[in-house]
Design a protein around this motif. Sequence first.
Motif, PDB file in Angstrom:
ATOM      1  N   HIS A 258       0.818  -1.209   0.000  1.00  0.00           N
ATOM      2  CA  HIS A 258       0.000   0.000   0.000  1.00  0.00           C
ATOM      3  C   HIS A 258       0.854   1.262   0.000  1.00  0.00           C
ATOM      4  N   LEU A 297      -6.352   2.279   3.102  1.00  0.00           N
ATOM      5  CA  LEU A 297      -5.311   1.311   2.753  1.00  0.00           C
ATOM      6  C   LEU A 297      -4.882   0.509   3.980  1.00  0.00           C
ATOM      7  N   GLU A 301      -5.154  -3.541   4.808  1.00  0.00           N
ATOM      8  CA  GLU A 301      -4.029  -4.329   5.342  1.00  0.00           C
ATOM      9  C   GLU A 301      -4.485  -5.155   6.546  1.00  0.00           C
TER      10      GLU A 301
END
Length: 309
Positions: A258, A297, A301
Amino acid sequence: MKAAAVVGSLLRPPASTEAIMFRVVVALVPCIATATVVFGALTLAHCALALGAGAVVEGCARAVRGLPVRVFADGAAPVTCLLIALAVPPSAPLWITPVAVLVGLGLAREAYGGLGRNVFNPAMAGYAAVLVAWPHALTWVDGQTGATALDALRFRGADTVDEAFRAATFGVVGGRGFEWVNAAALVGGLYLVATRVVHWRIPLAVLLGMGLPALALHDGGSSESLGSPLFHWFSGATMLGAFFIATDPVTAPRGAAHQWLFGIGIGAVTFLIRADGGYPDGLAFAVLLGNLAAPALDALERRGTVDEG
């Protein structure tokens, strides 16, 4: 022996937040010195005003929270102040810089709860606020050229890139003066990478995000060309943004994949704004958009980690 010990300490990976911020300030010194030589002593005046305003804002914020009033307690505030001072044109009114610091530190950081809780990069939030509010005051005014190379290339008419580069506003590979400041920021940035203050991933991603579309649309330098990758890398605030701003650990995503997306997005959006936006550089807006995407992002994750578990 003392000098050797100091140099040795600056080359070792930092062990605390204060040590990290001190390294960043050290890495900014070449950039500040070069900007002072190139653009004049007003650069130092903006730095001094930014630091003074930052001390007042942080001191007041700590007092409101009932904390001991200490100037630059965590070391992050002076970094924000110096980045704002470097972003503001030396020709801008001197009051602009304290206002940008007030917005950056007071609203974009302290209003969110202080260091580590802010969503947006404070330096870019402060700079973007004054840029939107007083765009004419933030216009780069050069006694010899009257504009930056980014302005000149975009509004050059039917001239090819080579013809445009004959103007005084251009240097060897980038903007006149700006290419040296970018080179100095690159040196400082590589020092941060070498001492593991920042990871190389985000700076490289920013440069690729800007350089790849520039390469694709360069077409050898015709009148339709938007400039080579080298031109974009060494104009505006590219290196400062790539190494010192986009790498802010609080406002960047934590996952490696990311971070690539984050950096490439910042570089690409900056290039798009330079090519067809209403502002000559656009780096501040690109960083703020990246900051806005970073929590999403990070959430991806965490979700991926949970799914794998």
